[in-house]
Design a protein around this motif. Structure first.
Motif, PDB file in Angstrom:
ATOM      1  N   LEU A 149     -57.339  36.240  45.542  1.00  0.00           N
ATOM      2  CA  LEU A 149     -56.598  36.393  44.282  1.00  0.00           C
ATOM      3  C   LEU A 149     -57.370  35.828  43.097  1.00  0.00           C
ATOM      4  N   ASP A 150     -58.102  34.734  43.312  1.00  0.00           N
ATOM      5  CA  ASP A 150     -58.848  34.141  42.205  1.00  0.00           C
ATOM      6  C   ASP A 150     -60.017  35.026  41.816  1.00  0.00           C
ATOM      7  N   ASP A 151     -60.163  35.241  40.520  1.00  0.00           N
ATOM      8  CA  ASP A 151     -61.362  35.905  40.011  1.00  0.00           C
ATOM      9  C   ASP A 151     -62.370  34.808  39.694  1.00  0.00           C
ATOM     10  N   ILE A 152     -63.187  34.458  40.680  1.00  0.00           N
ATOM     11  CA  ILE A 152     -64.101  33.330  40.508  1.00  0.00           C
ATOM     12  C   ILE A 152     -65.229  33.652  39.527  1.00  0.00           C
ATOM     13  N   ARG A 153     -65.358  34.922  39.145  1.00  0.00           N
ATOM     14  CA  ARG A 153     -66.370  35.286  38.148  1.00  0.00           C
ATOM     15  C   ARG A 153     -65.932  34.923  36.737  1.00  0.00           C
ATOM     16  N   ALA A 154     -64.617  34.715  36.540  1.00  0.00           N
ATOM     17  CA  ALA A 154     -64.082  34.466  35.202  1.00  0.00           C
ATOM     18  C   ALA A 154     -64.180  32.982  34.856  1.00  0.00           C
ATOM     19  N   SER A 155     -65.414  32.470  34.824  1.00  0.00           N
ATOM     20  CA  SER A 155     -65.612  31.023  34.669  1.00  0.00           C
ATOM     21  C   SER A 155     -65.099  30.513  33.321  1.00  0.00           C
ATOM     22  N   LYS A 156     -65.322  31.280  32.259  1.00  0.00           N
ATOM     23  CA  LYS A 156     -64.854  30.823  30.940  1.00  0.00           C
ATOM     24  C   LYS A 156     -63.335  30.764  30.889  1.00  0.00           C
ATOM     25  N   PHE A 157     -62.681  31.730  31.540  1.00  0.00           N
ATOM     26  CA  PHE A 157     -61.222  31.731  31.591  1.00  0.00           C
ATOM     27  C   PHE A 157     -60.712  30.469  32.282  1.00  0.00           C
ATOM     28  N   TRP A 158     -61.287  30.135  33.455  1.00  0.00           N
ATOM     29  CA  TRP A 158     -60.808  28.975  34.203  1.00  0.00           C
ATOM     30  C   TRP A 158     -61.181  27.667  33.512  1.00  0.00           C
ATOM     31  N   GLN A 159     -62.293  27.646  32.797  1.00  0.00           N
ATOM     32  CA  GLN A 159     -62.611  26.461  31.987  1.00  0.00           C
ATOM     33  C   GLN A 159     -61.536  26.242  30.935  1.00  0.00           C
ATOM     34  N   ARG A 160     -61.080  27.334  30.328  1.00  0.00           N
ATOM     35  CA  ARG A 160     -60.021  27.216  29.327  1.00  0.00           C
ATOM     36  C   ARG A 160     -58.715  26.775  29.953  1.00  0.00           C
ATOM     37  N   MET A 161     -58.389  27.308  31.152  1.00  0.00           N
ATOM     38  CA  MET A 161     -57.161  26.901  31.834  1.00  0.00           C
ATOM     39  C   MET A 161     -57.171  25.401  32.134  1.00  0.00           C
ATOM     40  N   ARG A 162     -58.345  24.888  32.528  1.00  0.00           N
ATOM     41  CA  ARG A 162     -58.439  23.448  32.780  1.00  0.00           C
ATOM     42  C   ARG A 162     -58.322  22.658  31.477  1.00  0.00           C
ATOM     43  N   ALA A 163     -58.975  23.142  30.425  1.00  0.00           N
ATOM     44  CA  ALA A 163     -58.923  22.440  29.137  1.00  0.00           C
ATOM     45  C   ALA A 163     -57.509  22.405  28.581  1.00  0.00           C
ATOM     46  N   GLU A 164     -56.736  23.461  28.844  1.00  0.00           N
ATOM     47  CA  GLU A 164     -55.354  23.531  28.365  1.00  0.00           C
ATOM     48  C   GLU A 164     -54.363  22.916  29.355  1.00  0.00           C
ATOM     49  N   HIS A 165     -54.872  22.300  30.421  1.00  0.00           N
ATOM     50  CA  HIS A 165     -54.046  21.650  31.454  1.00  0.00           C
ATOM     51  C   HIS A 165     -53.081  22.623  32.112  1.00  0.00           C
ATOM     52  N   ARG A 166     -53.525  23.872  32.256  1.00  0.00           N
ATOM     53  CA  ARG A 166     -52.708  24.884  32.924  1.00  0.00           C
ATOM     54  C   ARG A 166     -53.101  25.055  34.393  1.00  0.00           C
ATOM     55  N   ALA A 167     -54.368  24.881  34.707  1.00  0.00           N
ATOM     56  CA  ALA A 167     -54.833  25.068  36.081  1.00  0.00           C
ATOM     57  C   ALA A 167     -54.100  24.099  37.009  1.00  0.00           C
ATOM     58  N   GLY A 168     -53.712  24.608  38.186  1.00  0.00           N
ATOM     59  CA  GLY A 168     -52.987  23.779  39.140  1.00  0.00           C
ATOM     60  C   GLY A 168     -51.518  23.633  38.836  1.00  0.00           C
ATOM     61  N   THR A 169     -51.039  24.340  37.811  1.00  0.00           N
ATOM     62  CA  THR A 169     -49.616  24.351  37.468  1.00  0.00           C
ATOM     63  C   THR A 169     -49.188  25.813  37.287  1.00  0.00           C
ATOM     64  N   PRO A 170     -47.873  26.072  37.285  1.00  0.00           N
ATOM     65  CA  PRO A 170     -47.444  27.467  37.071  1.00  0.00           C
ATOM     66  C   PRO A 170     -47.742  27.999  35.676  1.00  0.00           C
ATOM     67  N   ARG A 171     -48.232  27.154  34.790  1.00  0.00           N
ATOM     68  CA  ARG A 171     -48.499  27.605  33.428  1.00  0.00           C
ATOM     69  C   ARG A 171     -49.746  28.484  33.319  1.00  0.00           C
ATOM     70  N   PHE A 172     -50.412  28.751  34.463  1.00  0.00           N
ATOM     71  CA  PHE A 172     -51.534  29.700  34.432  1.00  0.00           C
ATOM     72  C   PHE A 172     -51.072  31.122  34.757  1.00  0.00           C
ATOM     73  N   PHE A 173     -49.790  31.307  35.130  1.00  0.00           N
ATOM     74  CA  PHE A 173     -49.321  32.618  35.587  1.00  0.00           C
ATOM     75  C   PHE A 173     -49.528  33.710  34.548  1.00  0.00           C
ATOM     76  N   ARG A 174     -48.945  33.539  33.368  1.00  0.00           N
ATOM     77  CA  ARG A 174     -49.014  34.601  32.358  1.00  0.00           C
ATOM     78  C   ARG A 174     -50.449  34.843  31.877  1.00  0.00           C
ATOM     79  N   PRO A 175     -51.245  33.797  31.614  1.00  0.00           N
ATOM     80  CA  PRO A 175     -52.629  34.084  31.226  1.00  0.00           C
ATOM     81  C   PRO A 175     -53.373  34.935  32.246  1.00  0.00           C
ATOM     82  N   VAL A 176     -53.186  34.666  33.541  1.00  0.00           N
ATOM     83  CA  VAL A 176     -53.850  35.478  34.561  1.00  0.00           C
ATOM     84  C   VAL A 176     -53.349  36.917  34.484  1.00  0.00           C
ATOM     85  N   LEU A 177     -52.036  37.088  34.438  1.00  0.00           N
ATOM     86  CA  LEU A 177     -51.450  38.428  34.474  1.00  0.00           C
ATOM     87  C   LEU A 177     -51.815  39.247  33.238  1.00  0.00           C
ATOM     88  N   GLU A 178     -51.986  38.590  32.106  1.00  0.00           N
ATOM     89  CA  GLU A 178     -52.223  39.324  30.867  1.00  0.00           C
ATOM     90  C   GLU A 178     -53.699  39.402  30.483  1.00  0.00           C
TER      91      GLU A 178
END
Length: 257
Positions: A105-134
């Motif tokens: 399920l993880d798009d491990i190629r999207a490194s900039k996206f996941w860096q942003r999710m970590r910076a926004e404290h979304r990674a590891g929480t349900p708050r990454f759901f909509r960013p992934v889907l959209e």
């Protein structure tokens, strides 16, 4: 919602819940036997898998990445990727007549996206759901497209059955028209359901840390899920991501009849 009725106590399964028995916006509840969400099946026994088969489950869908299924890392990148995750485990050995498929399920190629999710404290929480889907829905589409054509009931899991499994669960239940509060409550159940899994592995439970991090941002686990579901039209979002109405109907129909 009597969640105990939804727990699947198949031997060696952890954090395993049927998506049946959840309240629909238009009345009634979702049907049992279509989908079961779970932690990975590293401890699943022949008896436990046989019980799943006897209840009509014919597909096991593994959402993990390659490196999470290899006991020995093949490269320094593998080792770094697994750092902080639960120890790797191979894909489950399934009984005859049960089909296994792995669609990461993880798009491990999207490194900039996941860096942003970590910076926004979304990674590891349900708050990454909509960013992934959209923003990066391709892997979600691949998973759901597989589910739409898979035989029998489907058991699906990632490593611990929380984030990636939670995202797929939120989409499936939203497509079926389940009340958002019930989706959030189901996600929150994972915290207590995982305690024996972490204890058996001897691995630290990150759940309390995640709850603390969310609290610092003004959220509970449930309110974080509800934030992601606020204004979320699963049919529209997944159509725009590339799924057809026929595929979406095949995903929702087993839950609503």
């Amino acid at each position: 919602m009597a969640h105990q009725q939804r727990i699947r106590n198949w031997e060696g399964f952890y954090n395993a819940r049927d998506l049946g028995g959840l309240p629909l916006r238009d009345g009634g509840t979702t049907r049992f036997g279509a989908y079961v969400r779970s932690a990975d099946l590293r401890y699943a026994t022949e008896s436990g898998l046989g019980a799943a088969y006897d209840e009509g489950f014919r597909t096991v869908l593994d959402l993990r990445n390659d490196f999470e299924t290899r006991l020995e890392p093949r490269s320094p990148d593998d080792e770094r990727a697994n750092a902080g995750r639960v120890p790797p485990s191979p894909e489950a050995e399934l009984p005859e007549g049960m089909f296994g498929v792995r669609v990461p399920l993880d798009d491990i190629r999207a490194s900039k996206f996941w860096q942003r999710m970590r910076a926004e404290h979304r990674a590891g929480t349900p708050r990454f759901f909509r960013p992934v889907l959209e923003e990066t829905p391709d892997r979600v589409v691949a998973v759901l497209r597989t589910m739409a054509t898979a035989p029998g009931g489907i058991v699906y899991h990632c490593a611990i059955g929380r984030d990636r499994t939670g995202l797929i669960t939120a989409v499936l239940l939203s497509l079926a028209g389940v009340e958002p509060e019930a989706i959030a409550a189901d996600y929150a159940l994972t915290a207590s359901e995982l305690a024996p899994f972490f204890a058996r592995m001897g691995f630290p439970d990150h759940g309390p840390h995640i709850a603390e991090r969310l609290a610092e941002l003004g959220f509970t686990v449930e309110s974080a899920v509800l934030e992601q579901l606020d204004g979320f039209d699963a049919w529209d979002v997944m159509r725009r991501a590339g799924l057809t109405d026929a595929e979406l109907e095949r995903l929702a129909a087993p839950l609503i009849g």
